[in-house]
Scaffold this active site. Structure first.
Site, mmCIF file in Angstrom:
data_model
loop_
_atom_site.group_PDB
_atom_site.id
_atom_site.type_symbol
_atom_site.label_atom_id
_atom_site.label_comp_id
_atom_site.label_asym_id
_atom_site.label_seq_id
_atom_site.Cartn_x
_atom_site.Cartn_y
_atom_site.Cartn_z
ATOM 1 N N GLY A 33 -31.678 -13.372 31.015
ATOM 2 C CA GLY A 33 -30.331 -13.356 30.770
ATOM 3 C C GLY A 33 -29.502 -12.229 31.603
ATOM 4 O O GLY A 33 -28.458 -12.680 32.002
ATOM 5 N N HIS A 81 -34.611 -17.020 25.430
ATOM 6 C CA HIS A 81 -35.413 -16.399 24.012
ATOM 7 C C HIS A 81 -34.363 -16.315 22.941
ATOM 8 O O HIS A 81 -34.819 -16.299 21.837
ATOM 9 C CB HIS A 81 -35.990 -15.104 24.273
ATOM 10 C CG HIS A 81 -35.092 -13.971 24.634
ATOM 11 N ND1 HIS A 81 -34.621 -13.203 23.618
ATOM 12 C CD2 HIS A 81 -34.624 -13.498 25.463
ATOM 13 C CE1 HIS A 81 -34.026 -12.225 23.921
ATOM 14 N NE2 HIS A 81 -33.601 -12.378 25.472
ATOM 15 N N CYS A 116 -26.808 -4.221 22.174
ATOM 16 C CA CYS A 116 -27.432 -4.214 23.599
ATOM 17 C C CYS A 116 -27.843 -2.781 24.013
ATOM 18 O O CYS A 116 -28.595 -2.598 24.873
ATOM 19 C CB CYS A 116 -26.222 -4.512 24.606
ATOM 20 S SG CYS A 116 -24.487 -3.722 24.189
#
Length: 381
Positions: free
Chosen positions: A80, A203, A326
């Site tokens: 991603g 995922h 993140c």
């Protein structure tokens, strides 16, 4: 020290699907079957190569149908993050003669922020409100503050779940391309309208790790920001993982088919969590309570260390997340919560898997107050 809950909890309950959803059964079955047929280079003209190319084209068609886009708008990437970088920077490079500024919300994923910082030119960050939502007028004002190459607005926040007004922003950009990071929402909610390029991550919906999806709208100006590679898809580089791409497509098809029922069930469970945790003193539930992703909720506890709380709940059999979504490996303070003006320490993110039950949620809520009280007691509170 062994807590009584340690002995009674039957096994670990994973509540961190926003990081990675467990592999969907459809993905597992497809992956195993495709390993025997999708090993060859899909560029080759021999039989195994043609077979691999057929599987890759089929995966692209399935993803396109599930996301409501054209098959030729779909590219498989290595992750991603890779899809984010290619999507955002490709739009940016294509607009080099127009401007070099990147406008983005203050709560974008780190992959967007890092790409914006790496690209030549300035990047303008747009503030958000206390719910984590950006104002349409603020985005348009930032885009009009100087020559702008691209605007980045996420579909929904990866950390607190708040959805963003993507379509409303797109309707007022007057030709400036819009990049949408949809990694947190793809498969769970429909793609918003108005994007020029978008990114998703397999995922997150129960596909295998290592598969990203880059979407580039037909007719959008996009130029690869990286060296060219002679692959099947010119927007990607490296040998395609054909079995994984096909497994990702199978999982996406399955979760989209189940989406309405799953989302409604998860939203009810999250509502239960949001209501229950407010009974714990000095607790702040963050994010929009209504316009949000259905499976995710974040809350912060005053006088509590987030890392300690994660460990305490792990000992009790629950896998949850803390820190920035993140940069959680380093447990850095969350830039998302800071932008919202919320407490940046002592936060916990709970995100339900597709199989999470009411019993799982009630068991979590039963041990959470004790875990918080234990940590507060350790610091003399």
């Amino acid at each position: 020290m062994t807590n009584a809950a340690d002995a009674t909890t039957p096994g670990p309950t994973y509540l961190d699907s926003a990081s990675s959803e467990p592999l969907h059964p459809a993905a597992r079955a497809t992956l195993l079957a495709a390993l025997d047929q999708g090993y060859a280079d899909p560029r080759r003209l021999h039989g195994p190569g043609r077979s691999a190319r057929l599987l890759l084209d089929n995966a692209r068609a399935v993803v396109a149908e599930a996301l409501g886009v054209r098959a030729d708008e779909v590219t498989f990437t290595s992750s991603g993050t890779d899809a984010v970088h290619r999507g955002l920077l490709g739009l940016h490079r294509a607009r080099a003669r127009v401007g070099d500024a990147i406008v983005h919300t203050a709560v974008e994923h780190s992959s967007v922020l890092h790409a914006a910082a790496w690209a030549p030119g300035e990047h303008r960050s747009v503030p958000v409100d206390a719910a984590g939502r950006v104002g349409v007028d603020d985005v348009i004002a930032a885009a009009g503050a100087g020559p702008t190459a691209v605007v980045a607005v996420q579909s929904a926040n990866h950390e607190v779940g708040t959805t963003q007004p993507v379509a409303e922003v797109a309707a007022r950009l007057d030709g400036t391309p819009l990049f949408v990071d949809a990694c947190a929402s793809a498969g769970r909610t429909p793609l918003p309208d108005g994007w020029s390029a978008a990114a998703a991550s397999a995922h997150k919906w129960g596909g295998p790790a290592g598969v990203g999806v880059l979407l580039v709208r037909k007719g959008a100006r996009w130029v690869s920001p990286f060296p060219h590679d002679d692959r099947v898809d010119a927007r990607a580089s490296g040998f395609e993982n054909v079995p994984a791409a096909l497994a990702a497509a199978a999982a996406l098809q399955a979760v989209v088919a189940e989406r309405d029922e799953t989302s409604a069930r998860q939203a009810r469970l999250v509502d239960r969590v949001r209501a229950a945790v407010t009974a714990i003193p000095d607790t702040d539930v963050v994010g929009d309570p209504v316009d949000r992703l259905p499976h995710l909720v974040t809350f912060s506890f005053l006088y509590v260390d987030g890392e300690a709380l994660v460990h305490a709940l792990d000992r009790r059999g629950f896998g949850v997340a803390s820190g920035s979504a993140c940069t959680a490996s380093t447990l850095e303070p969350s830039h998302v919560l800071a932008a919202m003006g919320a407490l940046t320490h002592g936060n916990l993110r709970l995100s339900l898997t597709r199989d999470a039950t009411k019993a799982d949620v009630e068991a979590f809520l039963a041990v959470l107050p004790g875990a918080v009280a234990e940590i507060r007691a350790d610091v003399g509170l």
